[in-house]
Write a protein that holds these residues in place. Structure first.
Motif, PDB file in Angstrom:
ATOM      1  N   VAL A   1      -1.383   6.419  -1.843  1.00  0.00           N
ATOM      2  CA  VAL A   1      -0.821   7.375  -0.878  1.00  0.00           C
ATOM      3  C   VAL A   1      -1.193   8.803  -1.274  1.00  0.00           C
ATOM      4  CG1 VAL A   1       1.315   8.299   0.100  1.00  0.00           C
ATOM      5  CG2 VAL A   1       1.047   5.828  -0.188  1.00  0.00           C
ATOM      6  N   GLY A   2      -1.189   9.104  -2.555  1.00  0.00           N
ATOM      7  CA  GLY A   2      -1.566  10.439  -3.025  1.00  0.00           C
ATOM      8  C   GLY A   2      -3.005  10.791  -2.680  1.00  0.00           C
TER       9      GLY A   2
ATOM     10  N   LEU B   1       1.285   4.307   7.731  1.00  0.00           N
ATOM     11  CA  LEU B   1       2.154   4.062   6.582  1.00  0.00           C
ATOM     12  C   LEU B   1       3.549   4.653   6.788  1.00  0.00           C
ATOM     13  CD1 LEU B   1      -0.349   4.736   3.677  1.00  0.00           C
ATOM     14  CD2 LEU B   1       0.721   2.542   4.247  1.00  0.00           C
ATOM     15  N   GLY B   2       3.735   5.366   7.880  1.00  0.00           N
ATOM     16  CA  GLY B   2       5.031   5.984   8.143  1.00  0.00           C
ATOM     17  C   GLY B   2       5.274   7.234   7.325  1.00  0.00           C
ATOM     18  N   GLN B   3       4.206   7.814   6.815  1.00  0.00           N
ATOM     19  CA  GLN B   3       4.310   9.054   6.034  1.00  0.00           C
ATOM     20  C   GLN B   3       4.175  10.231   6.987  1.00  0.00           C
ATOM     21  OE1 GLN B   3       4.549   9.176   2.557  1.00  0.00           O
ATOM     22  NE2 GLN B   3       4.620   6.957   2.490  1.00  0.00           N
ATOM     23  N   SER B   4       5.003  11.225   6.793  1.00  0.00           N
ATOM     24  CA  SER B   4       4.872  12.405   7.646  1.00  0.00           C
ATOM     25  C   SER B   4       3.645  13.188   7.221  1.00  0.00           C
ATOM     26  CB  SER B   4       6.121  13.281   7.550  1.00  0.00           C
ATOM     27  OG  SER B   4       6.309  13.715   6.229  1.00  0.00           O
TER      28      SER B   4
ATOM     29  N   ILE C   1       0.844  -1.201   0.000  1.00  0.00           N
ATOM     30  CA  ILE C   1       0.000   0.000   0.000  1.00  0.00           C
ATOM     31  C   ILE C   1       0.877   1.248   0.000  1.00  0.00           C
ATOM     32  CG2 ILE C   1      -1.672   1.358   1.332  1.00  0.00           C
ATOM     33  CD1 ILE C   1      -2.845  -1.359   2.281  1.00  0.00           C
ATOM     34  N   GLY C   2       1.906   1.240   0.839  1.00  0.00           N
ATOM     35  CA  GLY C   2       2.799   2.397   0.944  1.00  0.00           C
ATOM     36  C   GLY C   2       3.567   2.680  -0.330  1.00  0.00           C
ATOM     37  N   LYS C   3       3.788   1.660  -1.153  1.00  0.00           N
ATOM     38  CA  LYS C   3       4.518   1.841  -2.415  1.00  0.00           C
ATOM     39  C   LYS C   3       3.616   2.350  -3.540  1.00  0.00           C
ATOM     40  CE  LYS C   3       8.047  -1.591  -1.511  1.00  0.00           C
ATOM     41  NZ  LYS C   3       8.578  -2.922  -1.865  1.00  0.00           N
TER      42      LYS C   3
END
Length: 69
Positions: free
Chosen positions: A22-23, A58-61, A15-17
C-alpha cells in the motif's frame, strides 16, 4: 490491478493489509509528472492513474497533493 479487479475479497484483504504494498502504491499515486518528454509523460501518467485506481479498489482514500493545471 488485475488482482484487485478480480474482486477476490480474501486476496484484496491481504494486499490491503500489506503496509509495504500500500505504501508503494501511494508513493506512485502521489508522484508528480515532469514535463520533459510528452511520450514519457503519457506513460508515467498512466502508471499514476493505475496506482490511484488501485487505492480506490483497496478502499484507501486518495488526495492529490498538487494542483493540476
Amino acid at each position: 490491478m488485475q488482482l484487485l479487479e478480480s474482486e477476490e475479497k480474501r486476496l484484496i484483504g491481504l494486499i490491503g493489509k500489506s503496509d509495504d504494498i500500500v505504501g508503494m502504491i501511494k508513493q506512485i499515486a502521489n508522484r508528480q509528472i515532469e514535463s520533459d518528454n510528452e511520450l514519457e509523460d503519457d506513460d508515467e501518467g498512466e502508471v499514476v492513474n493505475l496506482a490511484q485506481r488501485c487505492l480506490e479498489l483497496l478502499g484507501q482514500s486518495f488526495t492529490k497533493s498538487h494542483i493540476e493545471g
